[in-house]
Structures are given as structure tokens and as C-alpha cells.
Design a protein around this motif. Structure first.
Motif, mmCIF file in Angstrom:
data_model
loop_
_atom_site.group_PDB
_atom_site.id
_atom_site.type_symbol
_atom_site.label_atom_id
_atom_site.label_comp_id
_atom_site.label_asym_id
_atom_site.label_seq_id
_atom_site.Cartn_x
_atom_site.Cartn_y
_atom_site.Cartn_z
ATOM 1 N N LEU A 134 5.186 -1.711 -6.878
ATOM 2 C CA LEU A 134 4.467 -2.301 -5.857
ATOM 3 C C LEU A 134 2.986 -2.134 -6.364
ATOM 4 O O LEU A 134 1.998 -2.554 -5.338
ATOM 5 N N LEU A 135 2.645 -1.958 -7.341
ATOM 6 C CA LEU A 135 0.970 -1.885 -7.684
ATOM 7 C C LEU A 135 0.459 -3.449 -7.760
ATOM 8 O O LEU A 135 -0.455 -3.727 -7.445
ATOM 9 N N PHE A 136 1.460 -4.090 -8.191
ATOM 10 C CA PHE A 136 1.047 -5.699 -8.296
ATOM 11 C C PHE A 136 2.361 -6.527 -8.486
ATOM 12 O O PHE A 136 3.314 -6.002 -8.776
ATOM 13 N N VAL A 193 -5.382 -1.430 -3.493
ATOM 14 C CA VAL A 193 -5.926 -0.564 -2.321
ATOM 15 C C VAL A 193 -4.666 -0.418 -1.371
ATOM 16 O O VAL A 193 -4.249 -1.464 -0.953
ATOM 17 N N PHE A 194 -4.201 0.962 -0.926
ATOM 18 C CA PHE A 194 -2.988 0.908 -0.234
ATOM 19 C C PHE A 194 -3.303 2.073 1.061
ATOM 20 O O PHE A 194 -4.127 2.747 0.860
ATOM 21 N N ALA A 195 -2.441 1.858 1.720
ATOM 22 C CA ALA A 195 -2.523 2.793 3.171
ATOM 23 C C ALA A 195 -1.081 3.004 3.597
ATOM 24 O O ALA A 195 -0.322 1.896 3.632
ATOM 25 N N PRO A 196 -0.655 4.099 4.270
ATOM 26 C CA PRO A 196 0.369 4.125 5.111
ATOM 27 C C PRO A 196 0.461 3.448 6.155
ATOM 28 O O PRO A 196 -0.534 2.903 6.769
ATOM 29 N N VAL A 197 1.551 2.843 6.520
ATOM 30 C CA VAL A 197 1.677 2.145 8.279
ATOM 31 C C VAL A 197 1.962 3.232 9.100
ATOM 32 O O VAL A 197 2.692 4.015 9.210
ATOM 33 N N GLU A 198 0.970 3.445 9.957
ATOM 34 C CA GLU A 198 0.709 4.613 10.808
ATOM 35 C C GLU A 198 1.719 4.998 11.755
ATOM 36 O O GLU A 198 2.196 6.138 12.101
ATOM 37 N N GLY A 223 7.822 7.377 6.725
ATOM 38 C CA GLY A 223 7.067 7.348 5.679
ATOM 39 C C GLY A 223 7.209 6.387 4.535
ATOM 40 O O GLY A 223 6.945 6.504 3.215
ATOM 41 N N SER A 224 8.029 5.435 4.861
ATOM 42 C CA SER A 224 8.583 4.470 3.809
ATOM 43 C C SER A 224 7.801 3.015 3.760
ATOM 44 O O SER A 224 7.789 2.336 2.936
ATOM 45 N N LEU A 225 6.797 2.689 4.623
ATOM 46 C CA LEU A 225 6.319 1.574 4.951
ATOM 47 C C LEU A 225 4.765 1.630 4.459
ATOM 48 O O LEU A 225 4.192 2.688 4.568
ATOM 49 N N LEU A 226 4.479 0.869 3.625
ATOM 50 C CA LEU A 226 3.205 0.551 2.900
ATOM 51 C C LEU A 226 2.561 -0.809 3.105
ATOM 52 O O LEU A 226 2.808 -1.880 3.501
ATOM 53 N N ARG A 227 1.101 -0.650 3.435
ATOM 54 C CA ARG A 227 0.325 -1.917 3.625
ATOM 55 C C ARG A 227 -1.003 -1.668 2.593
ATOM 56 O O ARG A 227 -1.200 -0.664 2.076
ATOM 57 N N PHE A 228 -1.488 -2.812 2.352
ATOM 58 C CA PHE A 228 -2.745 -2.860 1.490
ATOM 59 C C PHE A 228 -3.800 -3.047 2.235
ATOM 60 O O PHE A 228 -4.156 -4.306 2.471
ATOM 61 N N GLN A 239 -4.021 -6.151 -3.396
ATOM 62 C CA GLN A 239 -3.065 -5.625 -4.153
ATOM 63 C C GLN A 239 -2.969 -6.260 -5.697
ATOM 64 O O GLN A 239 -3.133 -7.456 -5.875
ATOM 65 N N GLY A 240 -3.187 -5.565 -6.497
ATOM 66 C CA GLY A 240 -3.005 -6.030 -8.136
ATOM 67 C C GLY A 240 -4.207 -6.877 -8.209
ATOM 68 O O GLY A 240 -4.022 -7.900 -9.042
#
Length: 569
Positions: A565-567, A110-115, A120-125, A92-93
């Protein structure tokens, strides 16, 4: 009026005219300088924007390069997962292009959704393991103990995907198989030839999921759902009904479409950390199998595994060697199983060759008619194997009854469920039940969504729901990478009480916890603003070094991640 007065008047008029001309010239020059300055400012802004775009592009590429390195790290040491699931500190960042002006710093995320998050609101890196999806190209290559799945079983694997029908599933399989014979509900050459304009099915592996839109009946709405910008997250425009594109039902949940369930890049390497073949526990030459196991492990381990291959377990009804009891008896017998669903003795071509050689050798040595008995650890191996393993879990907590030194003996498995959580990763690093270098078609139980799990043979809806509820997500929605380290093999389903060992034995041929292909979504940006670049790439980590097999620029769809959320400043 005298001459002098007239001359003074003329001079006055001329002086006034000159002043006017000078003022006009000054005004024109001022406008010219202003216009030039404005153009120069615009040119500078354009040059800065171009430079920032180039810097953002380079940063996004750096994100893909780092992902390649992390995947390679996992290829070198597969028993210890690389930091690819959720690692904000690493992904992240990340600063890669520092500038004297902090606002000019170039970074990537580098990001990805939490499956497991339906909102669709949770984000992981981290990266997306493509084995968490069903491999459209690999479905035709799935086999258990050398037996390929039937067309019905192949179709069933797809039917858990939201919006999938019998017709669509068979049409997809018809599109990628290598023949022109239409399946029960499918479409082949004749159907495509009647279209306007006509086209042909691929009849082979496809290059991208997007090519599925050429399959009869498949639409962009099925493929992408409500995820118009293809980031796996629910954005405001994807939750407002018909107010903005895309059309959605405004229910606060994200329809991710088939791209979250299907892939064309699947498979996991069946090699050890040194890039060498693992020990195939289904090796038909039992002498070689015993000697290799004894050298790698010990005599007890070699004796039990070979005894299992010769005699089978004492309790075969709980083994993955039993097929679906609801299958037709004719099908069971045809596939090498008796009417009780237990395996019949397979044809052991290699073993027969060994036996024939042994008999010939005996005749040469002693002139006797009797066959030479081949033994290991007091067991007679001459009769060959009667049982193949569908899963390594077939060996855990089992007993085998076999003659040892002429006496009927019960052998206890050296593999106990009490110690498997810690021992299994190392064991599976050395042993396999597959005879191919690349295992195709298995689903990553850690990252697969419900729709990909439901089609797994033997999977029940209640178990799929339990797996979905046990995602690696904390109470506040945070991803839990530490949990990933405890879920390196599907045995965690037993260790955490989600199912029992007999059920896992039936499921395991179709499950994995780690594939060899990863999708990376990298956003390159400059801190001060300007254009961001979003790249999506697929990395093949089945061999060293890893390589990019698919890449596309999705910048026209936006960053995909809120700038906040980018950094972390």
C-alpha cells in the motif's frame, strides 16, 4: 646405487615438495581473495543499506515538508479545505529521489487511519486533525461567553474516553492545572510525593501525550491499547490473543488506546485569511460593533445583530444562551442566569464607559442633565447589551422585537438555514463570538471518535452514534474527501438531518470542523527494499508559516503500512 641415481631421487623429492608448497600458497591466496571479496560485497551491501536508509530518511522528511505546505495552503484560504484528509495522488508513493535504477527510487507515503472504522482495517492518505481529540492542555481554557467550565464539566468531557474513570479524569486535570488543590477524585502533590521514587505533578501544560503515563493510575495499556506499533491499524500481532505482544482479545476490533482520543496540541486560529482579528459579535461597545458590521456587510445585518444583543431573541428558550435545565438554581444565578435558565443583564464595563462619556459630552455641549442618546438605524444603543452570543447559530432563523424610531418593530434575521450550507464558511471567516486569537478545546465533529464526542455538553449517545455512522467513508470503506468540502462547519449536522438547530446552538460552542494542529505520519522508503523510515510529527498551522512542534522517529516500530500500500507501481 650410483651417485647419479641418488641425485635424481633428491631432485624428484625437491620438485614434489615445491609443488606442494605452491599449491598451499595458491589455496591460501584463493581463500584470501575470497574473504576479501566477501568482505567487499558485505561492505557494499552495508554502504547501500546506509545510503538507502539515508535516502528513506530524506524522503520521510519530505513527506513532513509537503504536509507543512498543505497546512499553509489552508491557513491562506481557510474557507476552502486543503487536500489533507484523503489525497492518494498527492500523498501516496510520492517520488522525490529518482534513480537511474528504478529499484533505487526514493518515495514517501503519508497515511492515517479512518477514524470511524472500529476494525482498524481502513486506511486513508492524509493528515490527522488533532482537534478531533480532546486537548488535555486546553480543557482548562474552555469558556462559553467568557465563563469557564466547572470542574465537574471539565471531568465530564473526559469520561466518554474508553477506560476513563472519575479518578483518572480528575487526576489528569490535577496534573495539568496550576494549583496543588486536589479535585474531588484527583491526585495532587501529596499523592505524588508518597510514591517511590517521589515526583511532582507538572502543574502546567504537558509536552506530549506520553507524559500522561506519569499521572497517577495511567498505564501504557490505557494509553496505547492494542496498537503496539502505533499506526492506528489492526495488525496480525494485535489480533491473536496472547500469542504475540501486545496482549489482545482477538475480537477483530482494534483498541486504539487514549492516543486516539487525547492530544496536548489543540486550538484553532480566530483570525481571518489576512491574519487580522475577526469581528467579535460579543463586543461590548455596540456603536463600534454596528459601524464595523455595517461597513463589512450592510445596514440590515448590523441592525439585526446589534438588536439581538440589546433585546435578545423572541424565543429565548431555544437559544444556546440557556444553560442545562438540570443545573442547580444557585449555580445558574451565580453564572448570570435567572431561574428559568435565561441570561440576566451582564455588567457592560465598556458600555458603561461609553455611556458615561456620552453623558459628560451632553453636559458639555448643552449644559443639560439628560444623557445623550446614542442611536444607530433608529435603535437606542445607550442601554447597552443584555445578551451575549454563545454561537453564531443563535442568529439563524430568529426574530428580535425592538424599538426602531420609537415604534416597536419585529426584525427578521438575515441569516436563513435554507442558505447556510453555502454561506456559513464565508460568514464565519469574518465573524466570531470568541475574544481570543486562539480558540481552545473545541472538538472536530468530522474526525472525532465516539469517546471524544460523548463528553461534549449537550451531546446525547444517540446523536454521537448518528455522527459516527455518518463518517466520510464510502460503501467499500474508501474515504470521501468530496464530502469534507460540504462539512466545513457543524451546520452539516442540521443540513443532513442528524439534529435540529436549537440543539446545534447548545453544542456549537464545543464543536468545530477544522482545527489548527495536524499530525502527519510519513513513511520514507526505497522501491527496491531495504530499511524504511517512519516519522510522526505534529504541525502547528495556527499561524503562517506553519511549524513543526513535535517530531519523533518510529522506525523501530516498523513501517506501519503494508508495503503493497506504500505505492502503486
Amino acid at each position: 646405487m650410483n651417485r647419479f641415481s641418488r641425485s635424481s631421487s633428491l631432485v624428484g623429492r625437491r620438485t614434489g615438495s615445491a609443488l606442494l608448497v605452491v599449491l598451499v600458497l595458491v589455496l591460501l591466496l584463493t581463500f584470501g581473495v575470497y574473504g576479501f571479496t566477501e568482505r567487499m560485497i558485505a561492505e557494499k551491501a552495508a554502504a547501500n543499506a546506509h545510503g538507502n536508509a539515508a535516502r528513506s530518511r530524506a524522503c520521510a522528511d519530505s513527506g513532513v515538508a509537503l504536509a507543512l505546505a498543505l497546512v499553509d495552503e489552508g491557513t491562506i484560504a481557510p474557507s476552502a479545505p486543503p487536500p489533507v484528509y484523503h489525497e492518494p495522488a498527492a500523498l501516496q508513493g510520492v517520488l522525490v529521489a529518482p534513480s537511474s535504477d528504478p529499484l533505487g527510487n526514493g518515495r514517501f507515503t503519508v497515511f492515517a487511519p479512518v477514524e470511524g472504522d472500529p476494525t482498524g482495517s481502513l486506511l486513508r492518505f492524509g493528515l490527522i486533525d488533532e482537534s478531533g481529540k480532546l486537548d488535555v492542555n486546553g480543557l482548562l481554557n474552555i469558556s462559553v461567553r467568557g465563563e469557564e467550565l466547572s470542574e465537574t464539566q471539565q471531568r465530564t468531557l473526559l469520561l466518554g474516553v474508553p477506560g476513563m474513570t472519575d479518578e483518572l479524569a480528575d487526576s489528569i486535570l490535577d496534573y495539568v492545572d496550576d494549583d496543588d488543590d486536589a479535585r474531588e477524585f484527583g491526585a495532587e502533590y501529596d499523592t505524588y510525593a508518597s510514591l517511590d521514587p517521589p515526583r511532582s505533578p507538572r502543574n502546567g501544560p504537558i509536552d506530549s501525550v506520553e507524559e500522561l503515563m506519569l499521572v497517577q493510575g495511567v498505564t501504557p495499556a490505557l494509553l496505547y491499547g492494542e496498537d503496539a506499533n502505533r499506526n492506528g491499524l489492526l495488525d496480525p500481532g494485535e489480533n491473536d490473543g496472547d500469542a504475540t505482544y501486545p496482549p489482545d482479545n482477538a475480537d477483530g476490533l482494534l483498541d486504539v488506546g487514549w492516543t486516539a482520543y487525547l492530544t496536548v496540541h489543540g486550538g484553532e486560529p480566530n483570525l481571518n485569511a489576512d491574519g487580522e482579528a475577526k469581528i467579535n459579535l460579543n463586543d461590548g461597545v455596540l456603536t463600534d460593533l454596528f459601524d464595523t458590521l455595517e461597513e463589512t456587510f450592510d445596514t440590515d445585518t448590523a441592525q439585526f445583530i446589534v438588536a439581538y444583543r440589546i433585546a435578545g431573541p423572541i424565543d429565548p428558550e431555544n437559544s444556546s444562551d440557556s444553560l442545562d435545565p438540570n443545573a442547580d438554581i444557585d449555580d445558574l444565578v451565580e453564572e448570570g442566569f435567572d431561574e428559568d435558565g435565561n441570561p440576566t443583564t451582564p455588567t457592560q464595563t465598556e458600555q458603561e464607559q461609553v455611556d458615561a462619556m456620552a453623558g459628560a459630552l451632553a453636559g458639555l455641549i448643552g449644559g443639560a442633565d439628560e444623557e445623550l442618546t446614542v442611536t444607530r438605524a433608529g435603535m437606542d444603543l445607550s442601554g447597552g447589551a443584555t445578551t451575549d452570543l454563545g454561537s453564531f447559530f443563535d442568529l439563524i432563523d430568529r426574530e428580535v422585537e425592538i424599538e426602531v424610531d420609537g415604534e416597536l418593530t419585529v426584525l427578521q434575521s438575515p441569516f436563513s438555514s435554507a442558505t447556510m450550507t453555502d454561506e456559513l464558511p464565508g460568514l464565519l471567516e469574518q465573524m466570531t463570538v470568541f475574544d481570543t486569537e486562539l480558540i481552545r478545546g473545541r472538538v472536530n465533529v468530522n474526525q472525532a471518535r465516539m469517546g471524544a464526542l460523548l463528553g461534549v455538553p449537550g451531546m446525547t449517545e444517540s446523536l454521537a452514534e448518528s455522527i459516527d455512522a455518518a463518517r466520510m467513508i464510502g460503501a467499500s470503506g474508501e474515504a470521501l474527501p468530496d464530502m469534507h468540502a460540504r462539512r466545513l462547519t457543524p451546520f452539516w449536522l442540521v443540513a443532513e438531518g442528524l439534529t435540529d438547530l436549537p440543539t446545534l446552538r447548545r453544542l456549537d460552542p464545543f464543536l468545530t470542523c477544522r482545527g489548527g494542529f495536524f499530525r502527519v505520519r510519513s513513511v520514507g522508503f526505497v522501491e527496491g527494499g531495504g530499511p524504511a523510515v517512519r516519522i510522526e510529527a505534529v504541525i502547528d498551522g495556527t499561524a503562517y508559516p506553519a511549524r513543526v512542534v513535535e517530531m519523533r522517529d518510529l522506525s523501530d516500530l516498523g513501517r506501519g503500512v503494508p508495503r503493497s500500500l506504500l505505492f502503486s507501481p
